[in-house]
Design a protein around this motif. Structure first.
Motif, PDB file in Angstrom:
ATOM      1  N   PHE A  28       1.530  -1.031   0.101  1.00 38.64           N
ATOM      2  CA  PHE A  28      -0.303   0.221   0.173  1.00 38.64           C
ATOM      3  C   PHE A  28       0.715   0.962  -0.156  1.00 38.64           C
ATOM      4  O   PHE A  28       0.260   1.913  -0.989  1.00 38.64           O
ATOM      5  CB  PHE A  28      -1.317   0.139   0.893  1.00 38.64           C
ATOM      6  CG  PHE A  28      -1.746   1.202   1.339  1.00 38.64           C
ATOM      7  CD1 PHE A  28      -2.897   1.707   0.588  1.00 38.64           C
ATOM      8  CD2 PHE A  28      -1.795   2.282   2.174  1.00 38.64           C
ATOM      9  CE1 PHE A  28      -3.348   2.208   0.696  1.00 38.64           C
ATOM     10  CE2 PHE A  28      -1.939   3.462   2.290  1.00 38.64           C
ATOM     11  CZ  PHE A  28      -3.339   3.364   1.337  1.00 38.64           C
ATOM     12  N   VAL A  29       1.114   0.872   0.712  1.00 41.25           N
ATOM     13  CA  VAL A  29       3.200   2.531   1.057  1.00 41.25           C
ATOM     14  C   VAL A  29       3.337   2.970  -0.781  1.00 41.25           C
ATOM     15  O   VAL A  29       3.433   3.610  -1.316  1.00 41.25           O
ATOM     16  CB  VAL A  29       3.665   2.116   2.260  1.00 41.25           C
ATOM     17  CG1 VAL A  29       4.524   3.529   2.520  1.00 41.25           C
ATOM     18  CG2 VAL A  29       2.224   2.096   3.388  1.00 41.25           C
ATOM     19  N   GLN A  30       3.791   1.595  -1.039  1.00 44.25           N
ATOM     20  CA  GLN A  30       4.483   2.200  -2.253  1.00 44.25           C
ATOM     21  C   GLN A  30       4.072   2.270  -2.657  1.00 44.25           C
ATOM     22  O   GLN A  30       4.318   3.164  -4.159  1.00 44.25           O
ATOM     23  CB  GLN A  30       4.922   0.353  -3.189  1.00 44.25           C
ATOM     24  CG  GLN A  30       6.265  -0.244  -1.811  1.00 44.25           C
ATOM     25  CD  GLN A  30       6.921  -1.222  -2.382  1.00 44.25           C
ATOM     26  OE1 GLN A  30       6.179  -1.867  -3.301  1.00 44.25           O
ATOM     27  NE2 GLN A  30       7.705  -2.374  -1.173  1.00 44.25           N
ATOM     28  N   ALA A  31       2.320   1.531  -2.949  1.00 47.20           N
ATOM     29  CA  ALA A  31       1.622   2.336  -4.436  1.00 47.20           C
ATOM     30  C   ALA A  31       1.191   3.670  -4.389  1.00 47.20           C
ATOM     31  O   ALA A  31       1.482   3.804  -5.373  1.00 47.20           O
ATOM     32  CB  ALA A  31       0.498   1.618  -4.450  1.00 47.20           C
ATOM     33  N   VAL A  32       1.370   4.107  -2.947  1.00 45.83           N
ATOM     34  CA  VAL A  32       0.176   5.352  -2.679  1.00 45.83           C
ATOM     35  C   VAL A  32       2.345   6.176  -3.808  1.00 45.83           C
ATOM     36  O   VAL A  32       1.425   7.584  -4.452  1.00 45.83           O
ATOM     37  CB  VAL A  32       0.458   5.800  -1.451  1.00 45.83           C
ATOM     38  CG1 VAL A  32       0.065   7.589  -1.396  1.00 45.83           C
ATOM     39  CG2 VAL A  32      -0.225   4.787  -0.687  1.00 45.83           C
ATOM     40  N   GLN A  33       3.459   5.974  -3.495  1.00 45.56           N
ATOM     41  CA  GLN A  33       4.660   6.666  -3.899  1.00 45.56           C
ATOM     42  C   GLN A  33       4.500   6.781  -4.787  1.00 45.56           C
ATOM     43  O   GLN A  33       5.083   7.438  -5.145  1.00 45.56           O
ATOM     44  CB  GLN A  33       5.706   6.084  -2.740  1.00 45.56           C
ATOM     45  CG  GLN A  33       6.146   6.067  -1.781  1.00 45.56           C
ATOM     46  CD  GLN A  33       7.005   5.081  -0.927  1.00 45.56           C
ATOM     47  OE1 GLN A  33       7.559   4.216  -1.412  1.00 45.56           O
ATOM     48  NE2 GLN A  33       6.915   5.692   0.427  1.00 45.56           N
ATOM     49  N   GLN A  34       4.232   5.090  -5.744  1.00 40.59           N
ATOM     50  CA  GLN A  34       4.365   5.431  -6.840  1.00 40.59           C
ATOM     51  C   GLN A  34       3.022   5.723  -7.681  1.00 40.59           C
ATOM     52  O   GLN A  34       2.864   5.527  -9.305  1.00 40.59           O
ATOM     53  CB  GLN A  34       5.118   3.863  -7.108  1.00 40.59           C
ATOM     54  CG  GLN A  34       5.946   3.891  -6.449  1.00 40.59           C
ATOM     55  CD  GLN A  34       6.647   2.094  -6.725  1.00 40.59           C
ATOM     56  OE1 GLN A  34       5.720   1.109  -7.278  1.00 40.59           O
ATOM     57  NE2 GLN A  34       7.944   1.417  -6.560  1.00 40.59           N
ATOM     58  N   LEU A  35       2.444   6.449  -7.051  1.00 38.12           N
ATOM     59  CA  LEU A  35       0.956   6.816  -7.917  1.00 38.12           C
ATOM     60  C   LEU A  35       0.524   5.037  -8.796  1.00 38.12           C
ATOM     61  O   LEU A  35      -0.010   5.053  -9.643  1.00 38.12           O
ATOM     62  CB  LEU A  35       1.449   7.567  -8.539  1.00 38.12           C
ATOM     63  CG  LEU A  35       1.091   8.984  -8.161  1.00 38.12           C
ATOM     64  CD1 LEU A  35       0.846  10.077  -9.117  1.00 38.12           C
ATOM     65  CD2 LEU A  35      -0.558   9.378  -7.161  1.00 38.12           C
ATOM     66  N   ASP A  36       0.680   3.629  -7.908  1.00 40.43           N
ATOM     67  CA  ASP A  36      -0.011   2.883  -8.384  1.00 40.43           C
ATOM     68  C   ASP A  36      -1.381   3.069  -8.078  1.00 40.43           C
ATOM     69  O   ASP A  36      -2.048   2.331  -7.205  1.00 40.43           O
ATOM     70  CB  ASP A  36       1.001   1.599  -7.630  1.00 40.43           C
ATOM     71  CG  ASP A  36       0.093  -0.004  -8.804  1.00 40.43           C
ATOM     72  OD1 ASP A  36      -0.545   0.353  -9.876  1.00 40.43           O
ATOM     73  OD2 ASP A  36       1.155  -0.985  -8.528  1.00 40.43           O
ATOM     74  N   TYR A  37      -2.111   3.183  -9.462  1.00 42.53           N
ATOM     75  CA  TYR A  37      -3.593   3.268  -8.901  1.00 42.53           C
ATOM     76  C   TYR A  37      -4.539   2.129  -8.862  1.00 42.53           C
ATOM     77  O   TYR A  37      -5.279   2.244  -8.134  1.00 42.53           O
ATOM     78  CB  TYR A  37      -4.223   4.552 -10.630  1.00 42.53           C
ATOM     79  CG  TYR A  37      -4.146   5.764 -11.045  1.00 42.53           C
ATOM     80  CD1 TYR A  37      -3.613   6.234  -9.547  1.00 42.53           C
ATOM     81  CD2 TYR A  37      -4.231   6.546 -11.991  1.00 42.53           C
ATOM     82  CE1 TYR A  37      -3.589   7.891  -9.600  1.00 42.53           C
ATOM     83  CE2 TYR A  37      -4.388   7.406 -12.358  1.00 42.53           C
ATOM     84  CZ  TYR A  37      -3.138   8.360 -11.525  1.00 42.53           C
ATOM     85  OH  TYR A  37      -3.107   9.654 -11.248  1.00 42.53           O
ATOM     86  N   THR A  38      -4.031   1.316  -9.268  1.00 46.30           N
ATOM     87  CA  THR A  38      -5.501   0.249  -9.225  1.00 46.30           C
ATOM     88  C   THR A  38      -4.918  -0.720  -7.593  1.00 46.30           C
ATOM     89  O   THR A  38      -5.641  -0.442  -7.000  1.00 46.30           O
ATOM     90  CB  THR A  38      -4.624  -0.462 -10.219  1.00 46.30           C
ATOM     91  OG1 THR A  38      -3.762  -0.980 -10.034  1.00 46.30           O
ATOM     92  CG2 THR A  38      -6.119  -0.306 -11.370  1.00 46.30           C
TER      93      THR A  38
END
Ligand code: ATP
Ligand code: SF4
Ligand code: MG
Lengths: 325, 315
Positions: free
Chosen positions: B267-277
């Motif tokens: 989740f944290v990584q996704a937010v950092q990388q703007l991984d929308y899905t």
């Protein structure tokens, strides 16, 4: 057999002498009332009889025994066999004296299992029988109900059941009807009296209502500022109170067939935080004399009451009257 | 009825989750940045192809409705950054790791908190009480990542002193990998719950029914479990919902520090990388999870408090 013998019981709570001299005895099957104003130490005396005085209490007594055996020290482990078994207590407010999260049956069975070594089924059957004996309708079903599903009167019956479950020798009731509706007070009192006779229990009945006391008790001890100032039979106390404080209490009793106003006792009880010199009642006493600056000893009135008042000294009034004027 | 009550709560929960999803969706798109930036520069053609694949060429409102439709059918789509990995698979693989850590943390916090609180209450004003209250203040005022770092430092020293690996410093695998991060994660909640149980226990200890039970000769373990603990637990259980929420969010950081392959880290990584899905998938999943926990806590509260259970059963 003497069920309770208390002589010169003293109790200090963080330095305050809250019980200064409590002395009375209770015979088998006798009902003694303990009366007195709020704060006079009635409940504390009762708690001492169960070893449940506050942890910081320092207790002293010349004699402090139940069933002719000295009681263990307060808070000691040796109260097993006394609490709930030979000595039981009924509390003032039945609405708060039962755990709200366990059923009536669970709390009642527990007593039978703990003190009479019954198994689960026996204890349950015995509980139902006891509730039935105490005139609680549908006893069997009510065992699985919780305290909040009971009315105050019914709960006080349950408290009585909890107390008499193991047929204690000494039953203490601390204002058992004060929190109840007037309509059920008489019923609960009658039940208590009945059970006391049935089981031959001695009853220590704490109250500040002399009317109730007249109904239920055989003997009375009047407490004032941590002292038993008069011990007498109910008839003697009501008709010929020997101690000026008893006299005032009796005069303050509401009377049914009289339009005459009752007299409130003027003044207020002493502050227990200080040391009391002489007779504690002196500031409110209309018979006060010079010698009342010394503590009065326990004396006998001609009617057999034990009184802590100089007026019953054999030399009264010849020796002291003059000092008074 | 109890069932009606649960359904009612779940319906409200669903509305909450929808609201969270919508807010996250628009907030995420409002954040400046490009979810498609990878290591290499890409040609406009490739970029257009990727945009089409993820639906980024459509207007935002249309993307929203497509997302909502897919979400209702239980499909969160494909990760932007981990090609060909479905978000559903990420959740399925990594949530159990987070859940193991979280459950261990909650268990430690609950048991430790109630135990410490009860001891403090029984020894009110004496040294055990003072010790517990001191540790509570320390645990609440020191941030979680400091405690985590400290814990790792201690483990490193311990291993060096023993000249072998007594405890792993980080990673995931055996039981030894669980309990240190779980303790670190649960510590704040443990402290909070001890303060709460202390107050609850103090109230219980001064109640008439404890005095009355003691007057009946009930003592020791029976008195503690049947009379004191049972009543002192009521206010503690109501706080379990917020406690789970605190531990869930705390897990994000602890998983990063201890290199635990849990969902929180993704989740944290996704937010950092703007991984929308992945952002949407994990957010909605966590939202729904917390809603269910709150309902479960309500139900369990009813189970220990007969006043609530019976009134809910009768109305
Ligand atoms: N736990 C306690 N700690 C400190 N002081 C106490 C405690 N319990 C009672 N006292 C004090 O001891 C004295 C006697 O109290 P007790 O409760 O025995 O009075 P009582 O005669 O039962 O009064 P009431 O009619 O109001 O019940 C009071 O002055 C009270 O303030
Ligand atoms: S001893 Fe003196 S002051 Fe005390 S009650 Fe008797 S007469 Fe009154
Ligand atoms: Mg009292």
């Amino acid at each position: 057999m003497t069920v309770v013998a208390i002589e010169h019981l003293q109790l200090a709570l963080s330095g305050n002498q809250v019980l200064r001299d409590v002395s009375f005895s209770l015979a088998e099957g006798e009902c003694r009332a303990l009366v007195g104003e709020s704060g006079s130490g009635k409940s504390l005396t009762a708690m001492c009889l169960l070893g449940l005085a506050p942890p910081n209490a320092v207790l002293n007594a010349e004699q402090f025994s139940v069933m002719e055996q000295p009681l263990p020290a307060q808070g000691h482990r040796d109260w097993r066999g006394w609490r709930g078994r030979r000595i039981a207590m009924i509390f003032q407010n039945p609405m708060t004296a039962l755990s709200p999260t366990r059923t009536i049956g669970a709390q009642l069975s527990e007593c039978f299992r703990l003190h009479r070594n019954m198994d689960r089924r026996q204890a349950r059957a015995e509980s139902a029988a006891l509730l039935e004996r105490l005139a609680i309708p549908r006893a069997e079903q009510r065992l699985s109900q919780y305290p909040f599903e009971f009315s105050g009167g019914m709960l006080q019956r349950v408290m009585i059941a909890l107390a008499v479950a193991c047929r204690p020798k000494l039953l203490i009731a601390d204002e058992p009807t004060t929190a109840l509706d007037v309509t059920v007070q008489a019923e609960v009192l009658a039940l208590l009296r009945e059970l006391q006779h049935e089981q031959g229990t001695s009853l220590l009945f704490i109250s500040h209502d002399l009317g109730v006391v007249a109904n239920i008790a055989d003997t009375v001890s009047v407490m004032y500022a941590g002292e038993t100032v008069e011990s007498a039979s109910v008839a003697s106390l009501l008709c010929h109170p020997a101690h000026p404080y008893s006299e005032a209490l009796q005069a303050a009793m509401p009377r049914l067939h009289s339009s005459e106003m009752t007299v409130a006792i003027p003044g207020s009880p002493p502050d227990m935080r200080g040391t009391i010199h002489g007779c504690a009642f002196a500031p409110r006493c209309k018979h006060r004399m010079a010698i009342c600056e010394d503590s009065p000893p326990l004396l006998a009135s001609p009617r057999g009451a034990g009184v802590r008042c100089w007026r019953w000294h054999p030399d009264y009034p010849e020796r002291w009257r003059l000092q008074h004027d | 009825m109890m069932i009606k009550f649960v359904l009612h709560r779940l319906l409200w929960g669903a509305i909450t989750v929808w609201f969270i999803a919508t807010a996250t969706f628009f907030a995420m798109h409002a954040v400046p940045g490009d979810p498609l930036i990878q290591d290499k520069a890409m040609s406009p053609a490739v970029r257009a192809q990727l945009e089409a694949r993820y639906g980024l060429d459509k207007p935002l409102s249309q993307q929203y409705f497509t997302f909502m439709g897919n979400m209702l059918s239980g499909d969160f789509g494909i990760s932007f950054t981990q090609e060909n990995r479905r978000v559903n698979d990420i959740i399925r693989e990594h949530f159990p790791v987070s859940a193991t850590l979280g459950i261990a943390a909650i268990a430690i916090a609950l048991v430790g908190g109630v135990f410490a609180g009860s001891i403090a209450a029984h020894y009110r004003g004496q040294w055990p009480d003072k010790l517990v209250m001191f540790m509570v203040v320390a645990a609440i005022s020191v941030p979680g990542f400091v405690i985590a770092g400290l814990a790792q430092l201690i483990i490193v020293r311990l291993n060096a002193a023993a000249e072998s690996t007594v405890l792993p410093v980080a990673g995931w695998g055996g039981v030894n990998h669980v309990w240190v991060p779980a303790l670190v994660l649960g510590l704040g909640t443990l402290a909070y719950l001890s303060r709460l149980s202390r107050a609850a226990m103090l109230e219980v200890l001064s109640s008439d029914y404890i005095l009355a039970a003691r007057a009946r000769g009930i003592s020791g373990i029976s008195l503690f479990f049947r009379y004191q603990l049972r009543n002192a637990l009521l206010p503690v259980v109501t706080e379990l919902g917020p406690a789970v929420a605190a531990i869930t969010t705390g897990g994000f950081v602890v998983e990063l520090i201890f290199a635990i392959p849990g969902l929180g880290r993704y989740f944290v990584q996704a937010v950092q990388q703007l991984d929308y899905t992945v952002i949407m998938g994990t957010t909605v999943f966590y939202g729904a999870f917390l809603v269910v926990i709150v309902v479960l806590v309500d139900i369990s509260y009813g189970l220990i408090d007969p006043r609530i259970r019976l009134s809910a059963g009768r109305s």
